[in-house]
Scaffold this active site. Structure first.
Site, PDB file in Angstrom:
ATOM      1  N   GLU A  98       0.842  -1.205   0.000  1.00 54.04           N
ATOM      2  CA  GLU A  98       0.000   0.000   0.000  1.00 54.04           C
ATOM      3  C   GLU A  98       0.872   1.248   0.000  1.00 54.04           C
ATOM      4  O   GLU A  98       2.017   1.214   0.443  1.00 54.04           O
ATOM      5  CB  GLU A  98      -0.833   0.014   1.297  1.00 54.04           C
ATOM      6  CG  GLU A  98      -2.292  -0.337   1.124  1.00 54.04           C
ATOM      7  CD  GLU A  98      -3.132   0.789   0.535  1.00 54.04           C
ATOM      8  OE1 GLU A  98      -2.623   1.612  -0.250  1.00 54.04           O
ATOM      9  OE2 GLU A  98      -4.320   0.828   0.857  1.00 54.04           O
ATOM     10  N   ASP A 102      -4.144   5.207   6.501  1.00 52.27           N
ATOM     11  CA  ASP A 102      -4.676   6.417   7.124  1.00 52.27           C
ATOM     12  C   ASP A 102      -5.707   5.979   8.168  1.00 52.27           C
ATOM     13  O   ASP A 102      -5.339   5.627   9.282  1.00 52.27           O
ATOM     14  CB  ASP A 102      -5.279   7.260   5.994  1.00 52.27           C
ATOM     15  CG  ASP A 102      -5.673   8.649   6.417  1.00 52.27           C
ATOM     16  OD1 ASP A 102      -5.064   9.169   7.351  1.00 52.27           O
ATOM     17  OD2 ASP A 102      -6.589   9.227   5.801  1.00 52.27           O
ATOM     18  N   GLY A 104      -7.252   3.257   8.019  1.00 51.08           N
ATOM     19  CA  GLY A 104      -7.080   1.802   8.109  1.00 51.08           C
ATOM     20  C   GLY A 104      -8.234   1.044   7.473  1.00 51.08           C
ATOM     21  O   GLY A 104      -8.202  -0.174   7.365  1.00 51.08           O
ATOM     22  N   ASN A 105      -9.260   1.794   7.024  1.00 47.17           N
ATOM     23  CA  ASN A 105     -10.449   1.150   6.454  1.00 47.17           C
ATOM     24  C   ASN A 105     -10.147   0.325   5.202  1.00 47.17           C
ATOM     25  O   ASN A 105     -10.632  -0.785   5.056  1.00 47.17           O
ATOM     26  CB  ASN A 105     -11.520   2.193   6.117  1.00 47.17           C
ATOM     27  CG  ASN A 105     -12.159   2.771   7.366  1.00 47.17           C
ATOM     28  OD1 ASN A 105     -12.459   2.045   8.309  1.00 47.17           O
ATOM     29  ND2 ASN A 105     -12.344   4.074   7.397  1.00 47.17           N
ATOM     30  N   THR A 106      -9.339   0.880   4.307  1.00 47.13           N
ATOM     31  CA  THR A 106      -9.036   0.182   3.053  1.00 47.13           C
ATOM     32  C   THR A 106      -8.346  -1.145   3.339  1.00 47.13           C
ATOM     33  O   THR A 106      -8.803  -2.201   2.896  1.00 47.13           O
ATOM     34  CB  THR A 106      -8.116   1.051   2.155  1.00 47.13           C
ATOM     35  OG1 THR A 106      -8.705   2.326   1.997  1.00 47.13           O
ATOM     36  CG2 THR A 106      -7.913   0.412   0.789  1.00 47.13           C
ATOM     37  N   LEU A 107      -7.265  -1.066   4.095  1.00 48.07           N
ATOM     38  CA  LEU A 107      -6.479  -2.258   4.374  1.00 48.07           C
ATOM     39  C   LEU A 107      -7.287  -3.299   5.138  1.00 48.07           C
ATOM     40  O   LEU A 107      -7.213  -4.500   4.858  1.00 48.07           O
ATOM     41  CB  LEU A 107      -5.222  -1.880   5.159  1.00 48.07           C
ATOM     42  CG  LEU A 107      -4.254  -3.025   5.356  1.00 48.07           C
ATOM     43  CD1 LEU A 107      -3.697  -3.489   4.021  1.00 48.07           C
ATOM     44  CD2 LEU A 107      -3.118  -2.621   6.273  1.00 48.07           C
ATOM     45  N   LYS A 130      -0.028   6.855   8.833  1.00 52.94           N
ATOM     46  CA  LYS A 130      -0.535   8.024   9.571  1.00 52.94           C
ATOM     47  C   LYS A 130      -1.330   7.505  10.763  1.00 52.94           C
ATOM     48  O   LYS A 130      -2.561   7.480  10.727  1.00 52.94           O
ATOM     49  CB  LYS A 130      -1.499   8.795   8.657  1.00 52.94           C
ATOM     50  CG  LYS A 130      -0.940  10.050   8.031  1.00 52.94           C
ATOM     51  CD  LYS A 130      -2.072  10.920   7.535  1.00 52.94           C
ATOM     52  CE  LYS A 130      -2.108  11.056   6.040  1.00 52.94           C
ATOM     53  NZ  LYS A 130      -3.233  11.870   5.546  1.00 52.94           N
ATOM     54  N   ASP A 158      -1.960  10.872  -4.589  1.00 56.67           N
ATOM     55  CA  ASP A 158      -2.539  11.946  -5.408  1.00 56.67           C
ATOM     56  C   ASP A 158      -3.435  12.885  -4.608  1.00 56.67           C
ATOM     57  O   ASP A 158      -3.891  12.565  -3.510  1.00 56.67           O
ATOM     58  CB  ASP A 158      -3.404  11.338  -6.513  1.00 56.67           C
ATOM     59  CG  ASP A 158      -4.720  10.761  -5.962  1.00 56.67           C
ATOM     60  OD1 ASP A 158      -4.653   9.936  -5.026  1.00 56.67           O
ATOM     61  OD2 ASP A 158      -5.790  11.163  -6.445  1.00 56.67           O
TER      62      ASP A 158
HETATM   63  P1  IMP Z   1      -7.541   4.596   4.610  1.00 56.83           P
HETATM   64  O1  IMP Z   1      -8.573   3.623   4.088  1.00 56.83           O
HETATM   65  O2  IMP Z   1      -8.177   5.751   5.312  1.00 56.83           O
HETATM   66  O3  IMP Z   1      -6.462   3.938   5.434  1.00 56.83           O
HETATM   67  O4  IMP Z   1      -6.876   5.279   3.367  1.00 56.83           O
HETATM   68  C1  IMP Z   1      -6.079   4.629   2.498  1.00 56.83           C
HETATM   69  C2  IMP Z   1      -6.096   5.314   1.144  1.00 56.83           C
HETATM   70  O5  IMP Z   1      -6.490   6.689   1.229  1.00 56.83           O
HETATM   71  C3  IMP Z   1      -4.714   5.335   0.581  1.00 56.83           C
HETATM   72  O6  IMP Z   1      -4.460   4.183  -0.192  1.00 56.83           O
HETATM   73  C4  IMP Z   1      -4.703   6.606  -0.243  1.00 56.83           C
HETATM   74  O7  IMP Z   1      -5.164   6.358  -1.544  1.00 56.83           O
HETATM   75  C5  IMP Z   1      -5.684   7.525   0.440  1.00 56.83           C
HETATM   76  N1  IMP Z   1      -4.972   8.507   1.315  1.00 56.83           N
HETATM   77  C6  IMP Z   1      -4.930   8.544   2.656  1.00 56.83           C
HETATM   78  N2  IMP Z   1      -4.193   9.558   3.110  1.00 56.83           N
HETATM   79  C7  IMP Z   1      -3.760  10.215   2.016  1.00 56.83           C
HETATM   80  C8  IMP Z   1      -2.910  11.375   1.826  1.00 56.83           C
HETATM   81  O8  IMP Z   1      -2.396  12.015   2.749  1.00 56.83           O
HETATM   82  N3  IMP Z   1      -2.687  11.713   0.524  1.00 56.83           N
HETATM   83  C9  IMP Z   1      -3.210  11.031  -0.545  1.00 56.83           C
HETATM   84  N4  IMP Z   1      -3.977   9.957  -0.395  1.00 56.83           N
HETATM   85  C10 IMP Z   1      -4.265   9.548   0.862  1.00 56.83           C
HETATM   86 MG    MG Z   2      -4.655   4.334  -2.458  1.00 55.03          MG
END
Ligand code: IMP
Ligand code: MG
Length: 177
Positions: A98, A102, A104-107, A130, A158
């Site tokens: 990855e 952030d 953690g939802n995606t993972l 993060k 992005d």
């Molecule tokens: P999560 O599901 O909140 O952990 O987010 C994961 C996804 O959010 C990452 O794979 C990124 O595509 C996007 N993301 C989270 N933080 C950032 C950032 O600071 N800049 C750009 N994309 C982010």
């Molecule tokens: Mg991403």
């Protein structure tokens, strides 16, 4: 609004970190084969550099999962936009790669989905972490840099599909014109 990027992590620092992570992986997966799963699109720049430095036999596959849309704040919604080409991962040692963790939802969702397919093992490796923004508890096996709660772009990351090709990681700021 003008978009300004302040460099946070240089290209050289990223290269050194990838070298370190690859060394760790080479040690941990010695004698095994590794199935690398890239989370598109953000993970792809990190993924290819990391893959090139892994010495154990490697196979690769790609999955697209998103939770962000065009905003800088997580929508909380998650979609698998593209599944793996080879959905059968049973018996394989899989490593999810990855760009950033952030909330953690995606993972968390990707892990749950892949675990149901009975891999021999399933770990994850992220370039950036993060931890301040975590919404779900999640084990991150390999992490590059732990960063504060700032919106970052570059090296795959992005803002509205821009800046992925920057060779460094920078903090994106919006300035009133
Ligand atoms: P999560 O599901 O909140 O952990 O987010 C994961 C996804 O959010 C990452 O794979 C990124 O595509 C996007 N993301 C989270 N933080 C950032 C950032 O600071 N800049 C750009 N994309 C982010
Ligand atoms: Mg991403």
């Amino acid at each position: 609004m003008k978009e300004v990027i302040h460099e946070m992590i240089s290209e050289k620092q990223i290269e050194e970190k990838i070298e370190e992570l690859a060394k760790q992986l080479n040690r941990d997966y010695e004698g095994k084969s590794l199935h690398l799963i890239c989370i598109l699109k953000g993970g792809v720049f990190f993924f290819t550099e990391l893959a090139k430095k892994i010495k154990v036999p490697v196979t690769v596959d790609f999955m697209e999962a998103s939770s962000y849309g065009n905003a800088t704040v997580s929508s909380g919604e998650l979609a698998i936009d593209k599944d793996l080409d080879e959905v059968i991962i049973e018996g394989k040692h899989c490593l999810i790669v990855e760009d950033i963790i952030d909330s953690g939802n995606t993972l968390s969702l990707v892990k749950k989905m892949l675990m149901a397919r009975n891999p021999a093992s399933l770990k994850c490796c992220t370039l950036l972490d993060k931890p301040d923004r975590r919404e779900v508890e999640i084990e991150v096996d390999y992490k590059g840099f732990i960063i504060p709660d700032r919106f970052v772009v570059g090296y795959g990351l992005d803002y509205a599909e821009k800046y992925r090709n920057l060779s460094y990681i920078g903090n994106l700021e919006f300035i009133e014109e």
